[in-house]
Motif scaffolding. Structure first.
Motif, mmCIF file in Angstrom:
data_model
loop_
_atom_site.group_PDB
_atom_site.id
_atom_site.type_symbol
_atom_site.label_atom_id
_atom_site.label_comp_id
_atom_site.label_asym_id
_atom_site.label_seq_id
_atom_site.Cartn_x
_atom_site.Cartn_y
_atom_site.Cartn_z
ATOM 1 N N ILE A 221 44.647 37.431 28.474
ATOM 2 C CA ILE A 221 44.088 37.058 29.788
ATOM 3 C C ILE A 221 42.585 37.350 29.821
ATOM 4 O O ILE A 221 41.815 36.647 30.491
ATOM 5 N N CYS A 222 42.155 38.360 29.061
ATOM 6 C CA CYS A 222 40.725 38.696 29.003
ATOM 7 C C CYS A 222 39.973 37.579 28.271
ATOM 8 O O CYS A 222 38.906 37.139 28.701
ATOM 9 N N ARG A 223 40.584 37.106 27.161
ATOM 10 C CA ARG A 223 39.937 36.034 26.390
ATOM 11 C C ARG A 223 39.915 34.724 27.188
ATOM 12 O O ARG A 223 38.927 34.002 27.201
ATOM 13 N N ARG A 224 41.034 34.445 27.871
ATOM 14 C CA ARG A 224 41.161 33.162 28.575
ATOM 15 C C ARG A 224 40.295 33.085 29.823
ATOM 16 O O ARG A 224 39.687 32.055 30.115
ATOM 17 N N LEU A 225 40.266 34.186 30.582
ATOM 18 C CA LEU A 225 39.614 34.140 31.903
ATOM 19 C C LEU A 225 38.325 34.945 31.955
ATOM 20 O O LEU A 225 37.683 35.018 33.004
ATOM 21 N N GLY A 226 37.973 35.564 30.833
ATOM 22 C CA GLY A 226 36.708 36.308 30.786
ATOM 23 C C GLY A 226 36.710 37.539 31.670
ATOM 24 O O GLY A 226 35.645 37.977 32.107
ATOM 25 N N VAL A 227 37.895 38.093 31.933
ATOM 26 C CA VAL A 227 37.927 39.322 32.741
ATOM 27 C C VAL A 227 37.893 40.532 31.805
ATOM 28 O O VAL A 227 38.273 40.448 30.635
ATOM 29 N N GLU A 228 37.432 41.639 32.352
ATOM 30 C CA GLU A 228 37.246 42.838 31.543
ATOM 31 C C GLU A 228 38.573 43.559 31.328
ATOM 32 O O GLU A 228 39.368 43.682 32.276
ATOM 33 N N GLU A 229 38.785 44.055 30.098
ATOM 34 C CA GLU A 229 39.988 44.848 29.831
ATOM 35 C C GLU A 229 39.991 46.063 30.763
ATOM 36 O O GLU A 229 38.961 46.714 30.951
ATOM 37 N N GLY A 230 41.140 46.344 31.346
ATOM 38 C CA GLY A 230 41.254 47.534 32.196
ATOM 39 C C GLY A 230 41.197 47.224 33.684
ATOM 40 O O GLY A 230 41.464 48.097 34.506
ATOM 41 N N LEU A 231 40.900 45.965 34.026
ATOM 42 C CA LEU A 231 40.845 45.586 35.445
ATOM 43 C C LEU A 231 42.251 45.642 36.058
ATOM 44 O O LEU A 231 43.201 45.103 35.487
ATOM 45 N N ASP A 232 42.370 46.301 37.223
ATOM 46 C CA ASP A 232 43.674 46.341 37.910
ATOM 47 C C ASP A 232 43.995 44.960 38.451
ATOM 48 O O ASP A 232 43.138 44.330 39.073
ATOM 49 N N LEU A 233 45.214 44.509 38.247
ATOM 50 C CA LEU A 233 45.618 43.180 38.718
ATOM 51 C C LEU A 233 46.569 43.361 39.896
ATOM 52 O O LEU A 233 47.695 43.827 39.725
ATOM 53 N N ASN A 234 46.091 43.028 41.074
ATOM 54 C CA ASN A 234 46.863 43.251 42.287
ATOM 55 C C ASN A 234 46.809 42.012 43.172
ATOM 56 O O ASN A 234 45.746 41.696 43.674
#
Ligand code: ADP
Ligand code: UDP
Length: 238
Positions: A101-114
């Motif tokens: 999901i980090c590679r696909r959406l460019g979000v940072e590893e460790g981000l809380d998903l809520n």
């Protein structure tokens, strides 16, 4: 239970028929793969550790009322399971961003998903397990709509049970993959739940205790799995 012909040899497990047409034996091997089988190694004791781990976790899920395929532990590396008609769909829940999901959406590893995300992937190594949606599943007949609804419901029930189980033992359940099949028409959780198919981090240090240790060449792979088992209070064979 009599072990009969090998039905299938996967990347990490071998599947055997038994003299009961409703039951199979899964043998957990030490083979460890990543990147659709591009990286392969044998890690001593991994088969045994994952077999015990899976029986323990599926037992907790069964106690919570989730239908699971595990019948009983047979040998250190073998378990008796219900023979399911597997649906070729991987159900992934993420509580914290890591991996694809980090590679696909460019979000940072460790981000809380809520709220946690729910994703589907087609189980197909040749196509590198592409991400799919419910419409694809229905159009191509990989699962019936009512089974898809049940898979999603069960996948989130698993999150409720296991997030707490791991949190109580000082760990974060980052994400996990589940596979389901049909047993006499009912959706049942199959395959395995082990550190090979989920991400677990130490709650305080965020140290990785799962297969990312293998993917990222961090070492201490089976030692980390054993540490998770120890924290959960599991008894592993010597
Ligand atoms: P892969 O197929 O991804 O290489 P494995 O090495 O883990 O994976 O192989 C195990 C195979 O057994 C998988 O294809 C999985 O879908 C299948 N399987 C798991 N549990 C059951 C079950 N209860 N009944 C039938 N097939 C199962
Ligand atoms: N996963 C798995 N088998 C797969 C793909 C993913 O068990 O074929 C698990 C993986 O270990 C992780 C979660 O599913 O816990 C999400 O994986 P992701 O999509 O991030 O893919 P990755 O980057 O791990 O390949």
């Amino acid at each position: 239970m009599e072990k009969r012909a090998e039905l299938y040899a996967g990347k990490a497990k071998s599947v055997y028929l038994t003299d009961d047409p409703d039951l199979l034996i899964l043998e957990f091997r030490d083979d460890t793969s990543a990147f659709d089988g591009e990286k392969m190694e044998k890690l001593a004791r991994k088969g045994t550790v994952n077999n015990y781990f899976n029986v323990f976790i599926m037992g907790k899920l069964a106690e919570a009322g989730i239908p699971v395929h595990v019948e009983k532990l047979l040998l250190d590396n073998q378990v008796l399971v219900k023979k399911l008609d597997m649906m070729p769909v991987e159900c992934v829940v993420r509580n914290i961003a890591a991996g694809s999901i980090c590679r696909r959406l460019g979000v940072e590893e460790g981000l809380d998903l809520n709220p946690p995300t729910y994703e589907l992937f087609l189980k197909n190594d040749a196509l590198h397990d592409p991400m799919i949606n419910e419409s694809h599943v229905e159009t191509f007949g990989w699962a019936k709509p009512e089974h898809l609804v049940r898979m999603k419901e069960l996948t989130f029930q698993v999150n409720d049970v296991l997030k707490k189980l791991f949190a109580d033992a000082g760990m974060l359940l980052v994400d996990y993959k589940l596979e389901f099949g049909l047993f006499h028409g009912d959706v049942v959780l199959g395959d395995e739940f082990s550190p090979d198919g989920c991400r677990l981090w130490d709650a305080a240090s965020r140290e990785k205790l799962d297969k990312d240790r293998f993917r990222q060449g961090l070492g201490g792979v089976v030692e980390a799995y054993e540490e998770v088992a120890r924290r959960l209070g599991m008894k592993l064979p010597e």
